[in-house]
Motif scaffolding. Structure first.
Motif, PDB file in Angstrom:
ATOM      1  N   ILE A   1      27.496  -0.493 -21.018  1.00 41.31           N
ATOM      2  CA  ILE A   1      27.401  -1.721 -20.236  1.00 41.31           C
ATOM      3  C   ILE A   1      27.591  -2.909 -21.166  1.00 41.31           C
ATOM      4  N   VAL A   2      28.465  -3.831 -20.776  1.00 43.17           N
ATOM      5  CA  VAL A   2      28.627  -5.110 -21.468  1.00 43.17           C
ATOM      6  C   VAL A   2      28.321  -6.204 -20.458  1.00 43.17           C
ATOM      7  N   ALA A   3      27.478  -7.163 -20.838  1.00 44.35           N
ATOM      8  CA  ALA A   3      27.100  -8.211 -19.887  1.00 44.35           C
ATOM      9  C   ALA A   3      26.613  -9.443 -20.619  1.00 44.35           C
ATOM     10  N   SER A   4      26.815 -10.586 -19.986  1.00 43.07           N
ATOM     11  CA  SER A   4      26.168 -11.821 -20.415  1.00 43.07           C
ATOM     12  C   SER A   4      24.731 -11.782 -19.919  1.00 43.07           C
ATOM     13  N   HIS A   5      23.826 -12.416 -20.685  1.00 47.57           N
ATOM     14  CA  HIS A   5      22.410 -12.437 -20.288  1.00 47.57           C
ATOM     15  C   HIS A   5      22.256 -13.017 -18.890  1.00 47.57           C
ATOM     16  N   GLY A   6      21.523 -12.298 -18.043  1.00 44.39           N
ATOM     17  CA  GLY A   6      21.281 -12.744 -16.686  1.00 44.39           C
ATOM     18  C   GLY A   6      20.455 -11.726 -15.935  1.00 44.39           C
ATOM     19  N   ALA A   7      20.025 -12.093 -14.727  1.00 43.33           N
ATOM     20  CA  ALA A   7      19.100 -11.261 -13.964  1.00 43.33           C
ATOM     21  C   ALA A   7      19.666  -9.886 -13.639  1.00 43.33           C
ATOM     22  N   ALA A   8      20.995  -9.754 -13.563  1.00 43.43           N
ATOM     23  CA  ALA A   8      21.577  -8.448 -13.246  1.00 43.43           C
ATOM     24  C   ALA A   8      21.179  -7.386 -14.262  1.00 43.43           C
TER      25      ALA A   8
ATOM     26  N   PRO B   1      41.216  -1.343 -21.482  1.00 41.91           N
ATOM     27  CA  PRO B   1      41.753  -0.153 -22.142  1.00 41.91           C
ATOM     28  C   PRO B   1      40.669   0.806 -22.647  1.00 41.91           C
ATOM     29  N   LEU B   2      39.444   0.317 -22.788  1.00 40.38           N
ATOM     30  CA  LEU B   2      38.338   1.169 -23.222  1.00 40.38           C
ATOM     31  C   LEU B   2      37.685   1.890 -22.034  1.00 40.38           C
ATOM     32  N   GLY B   3      38.244   1.668 -20.833  1.00 33.87           N
ATOM     33  CA  GLY B   3      37.723   2.352 -19.659  1.00 33.87           C
ATOM     34  C   GLY B   3      36.675   1.587 -18.886  1.00 33.87           C
ATOM     35  N   PHE B   4      36.522   0.296 -19.166  1.00 34.72           N
ATOM     36  CA  PHE B   4      35.527  -0.510 -18.454  1.00 34.72           C
ATOM     37  C   PHE B   4      36.061  -0.967 -17.102  1.00 34.72           C
ATOM     38  N   GLU B   5      35.185  -1.022 -16.116  1.00 29.73           N
ATOM     39  CA  GLU B   5      35.493  -1.633 -14.837  1.00 29.73           C
ATOM     40  C   GLU B   5      34.662  -2.896 -14.667  1.00 29.73           C
ATOM     41  N   LYS B   6      35.238  -3.888 -14.018  1.00 29.99           N
ATOM     42  CA  LYS B   6      34.583  -5.179 -13.847  1.00 29.99           C
ATOM     43  C   LYS B   6      33.779  -5.183 -12.559  1.00 29.99           C
ATOM     44  N   ILE B   7      32.512  -5.604 -12.650  1.00 34.24           N
ATOM     45  CA  ILE B   7      31.602  -5.564 -11.508  1.00 34.24           C
ATOM     46  C   ILE B   7      30.987  -6.941 -11.286  1.00 34.24           C
ATOM     47  N   LEU B   8      31.002  -7.393 -10.039  1.00 31.33           N
ATOM     48  CA  LEU B   8      30.232  -8.559  -9.604  1.00 31.33           C
ATOM     49  C   LEU B   8      29.056  -8.035  -8.790  1.00 31.33           C
TER      50      LEU B   8
ATOM     51  N   GLU C   1      22.454   0.232  -4.543  1.00 32.14           N
ATOM     52  CA  GLU C   1      23.814   0.268  -5.092  1.00 32.14           C
ATOM     53  C   GLU C   1      23.819  -0.166  -6.555  1.00 32.14           C
ATOM     54  N   GLN C   2      23.058  -1.211  -6.871  1.00 29.96           N
ATOM     55  CA  GLN C   2      22.967  -1.655  -8.258  1.00 29.96           C
ATOM     56  C   GLN C   2      22.311  -0.580  -9.124  1.00 29.96           C
ATOM     57  N   ALA C   3      21.246   0.019  -8.601  1.00 34.14           N
ATOM     58  CA  ALA C   3      20.551   1.067  -9.352  1.00 34.14           C
ATOM     59  C   ALA C   3      21.476   2.240  -9.635  1.00 34.14           C
ATOM     60  N   ALA C   4      22.270   2.636  -8.646  1.00 39.00           N
ATOM     61  CA  ALA C   4      23.181   3.768  -8.829  1.00 39.00           C
ATOM     62  C   ALA C   4      24.227   3.462  -9.894  1.00 39.00           C
ATOM     63  N   LEU C   5      24.763   2.250  -9.883  1.00 40.11           N
ATOM     64  CA  LEU C   5      25.759   1.870 -10.884  1.00 40.11           C
ATOM     65  C   LEU C   5      25.202   1.995 -12.301  1.00 40.11           C
ATOM     66  N   PHE C   6      24.014   1.463 -12.518  1.00 39.20           N
ATOM     67  CA  PHE C   6      23.435   1.469 -13.858  1.00 39.20           C
ATOM     68  C   PHE C   6      22.967   2.872 -14.253  1.00 39.20           C
ATOM     69  N   ALA C   7      22.502   3.648 -13.292  1.00 43.33           N
ATOM     70  CA  ALA C   7      22.059   5.008 -13.599  1.00 43.33           C
ATOM     71  C   ALA C   7      23.224   5.892 -14.020  1.00 43.33           C
ATOM     72  N   GLU C   8      24.418   5.598 -13.513  1.00 42.55           N
ATOM     73  CA  GLU C   8      25.594   6.400 -13.819  1.00 42.55           C
ATOM     74  C   GLU C   8      26.378   5.875 -15.013  1.00 42.55           C
ATOM     75  N   ALA C   9      25.932   4.755 -15.596  1.00 45.50           N
ATOM     76  CA  ALA C   9      26.699   4.110 -16.666  1.00 45.50           C
ATOM     77  C   ALA C   9      26.465   4.782 -18.014  1.00 45.50           C
TER      78      ALA C   9
ATOM     79  N   ARG D   1      27.715  11.223 -17.895  1.00 39.65           N
ATOM     80  CA  ARG D   1      28.080   9.947 -17.291  1.00 39.65           C
ATOM     81  C   ARG D   1      29.279   9.362 -18.024  1.00 39.65           C
ATOM     82  N   LYS D   2      30.193   8.773 -17.271  1.00 34.88           N
ATOM     83  CA  LYS D   2      31.384   8.226 -17.898  1.00 34.88           C
ATOM     84  C   LYS D   2      31.649   6.780 -17.518  1.00 34.88           C
ATOM     85  N   LYS D   3      30.888   6.219 -16.594  1.00 40.12           N
ATOM     86  CA  LYS D   3      31.153   4.850 -16.158  1.00 40.12           C
ATOM     87  C   LYS D   3      30.920   3.871 -17.306  1.00 40.12           C
ATOM     88  N   ARG D   4      31.845   2.960 -17.458  1.00 38.79           N
ATOM     89  CA  ARG D   4      31.694   1.856 -18.401  1.00 38.79           C
ATOM     90  C   ARG D   4      31.828   0.567 -17.603  1.00 38.79           C
ATOM     91  N   LEU D   5      30.801  -0.259 -17.646  1.00 36.85           N
ATOM     92  CA  LEU D   5      30.707  -1.417 -16.773  1.00 36.85           C
ATOM     93  C   LEU D   5      30.744  -2.723 -17.552  1.00 36.85           C
TER      94      LEU D   5
END
Length: 380
Positions: free
Chosen positions: A301-308, A275-282, A290-298, A247-251
């Motif tokens: 992950i960098v995120a602020s605390h929240g339900a996502a 520059p570290l290869g992260f993509e921004k996701i809303l 779709e959300q499950a696939a994103l996280f399974a392929e990551a 897996r190479k996705k950085r979210l």
């Protein structure tokens, strides 16, 4: 139509109510032992209590450690019960209860975040004012959980795994209607995966807070920050497909469209992460699959605390996660998921701008974030 299923005037309070004992049933098993001769009554114990431990397997990056001292808990036994004539009293973010047909509450069906003794004491003191119950016919399964049901995290982690409990108990195919807190898009979206159509879903927003049920399928509450691994195995099997181990996705999960706990320098943070290869996701607007696939392929992950971040349930072992908080607020829910799934987890706290720290906006220090990621092996 749902109106045909709802009948007012259950008759439970038409006569002068009998005094309530409030100590009659310490457990659902106790209820069944005393009522096993009741037509349709059943009780199935599926899993024994188990100790769940959140591991401190990451560096100290300045998180709010007041909750980190609470490292382990005994997750209680998992069970299902069919309770003819039961009543459910549900109020958002309040102690909620299941009453047996004789009017007495069952202790282990009170949500675990509240003290049953306090609940009984208030009842004896006459602090409850129960409305007239609404009667629901048929076999109704309880998919409710703590809160108002409009939080994706609580639905995904506390409510939806009850489907697995119903299946293990052999009760799933017997259910006429599924009772949920609220009819949100993610509720109907996820239940469709299990071939549960909208016409088989009843919402507490439609029925009101106090229900009398012809045949109620009560399930042990699953609300906890210390969730056992089987919950995540169930979710992954239902919503994800096998993914490559490379897996190479950085979210970077942005809360730019959220009403609270926003990262005020969101653009600056992403500029440092890109520059570290992260993509921004809303996440708003994405289906659960779709959300499950994103996280399974990551891979990171960098995120602020929240339900996502409930979607960490879909991550694979070794995924790197950095969770950011406004200083003064802490929550162990996602740390708990990381512990169960062997994720490389760290968390950071940054000064809140103003107001209640739980909901306050804040700024993330990009340099400090980059240092943390580097320490976790996330570089260009």
């Amino acid at each position: 139509m749902i109106v045909k299923l709802l009948q007012t005037g259950a008759g439970l309070f038409r006569r002068k109510p009998q005094p309530l004992d409030f100590t009659a049933y310490n457990t659902t098993a106790d209820w069944f032992q005393r009522n096993s001769s009741q037509i349709g009554a059943a009780y199935v114990r599926l899993r024994e209590p188990e100790e769940v431990v959140n591991r401190m397997n990451y560096p100290d990056f300045g998180y709010n450690y007041n909750v980190m001292q609470w490292e382990r808990e005994i997750f209680p036994a998992v069970f299902a019960a069919v309770m003819p004539g039961a009543r459910l009293w549900f109020r958002p973010w309040q102690p909620n209860a299941v009453f047996a047909a004789d009017g007495n509450p069952v202790s282990d069906l009170i949500f675990r975040l509240y003290n049953a003794d306090e609940f009984y004491r208030d009842g004896k003191a006459g602090k409850w004012r129960l409305p007239k119950p609404l009667h629901l016919r048929g076999t109704i399964a309880d998919l409710t959980c703590l809160g108002d049901g409009k939080n994706y995290c609580h639905w995904l982690l506390d409510c939806l795994p009850k489907i697995h409990v119903l299946r293990e108990a052999g009760l799933f195919s017997s259910i006429d209607k599924f009772l949920v807190n609220a009819l949100t898009p993610f509720v109907t979206d996820t239940l469709e995966v299990f071939n549960i159509s909208p016409d088989r879903i009843i919402s507490l927003e439609q029925t009101g807070e106090y229900l009398s049920l012809e045949k109620f399928v009560a399930l042990s509450p699953l609300t906890s920050a210390f969730r056992p691994r089987w919950i995540f195995e169930f979710l992954q099997k239902a919503f994800t497909r096998p993914v490559s181990e490379t897996r190479k996705k950085r979210l970077y999960i942005s809360r730019g469209d959220a009403p609270t706990r926003r990262v005020l320098n969101d653009a600056e943070v992403f500029t440092a992460l890109k520059p570290l290869g992260f993509e921004k996701i809303l996440m708003n607007g994405l289906s659960v699959r779709e959300q499950a696939a994103l996280f399974a392929e990551a891979g990171a992950i960098v995120a602020s605390h929240g339900a996502a971040l409930a979607n960490l349930a879909f991550c694979k072992t070794g995924t790197t996660v950095v969770e950011c908080f406004p200083s003064g607020y802490s929550d162990m829910a996602y740390w708990g998921i990381a512990s169960r799934l062997d994720l490389a987890y760290a968390c950071l706290a940054f000064p809140a701008v103003e107001g209640d720290p739980k909901h306050a906006d804040f700024n993330i220090d990009p340099a400090r974030l980059a240092e943390t990621l580097a320490a976790l092996g996330i570089r260009r």
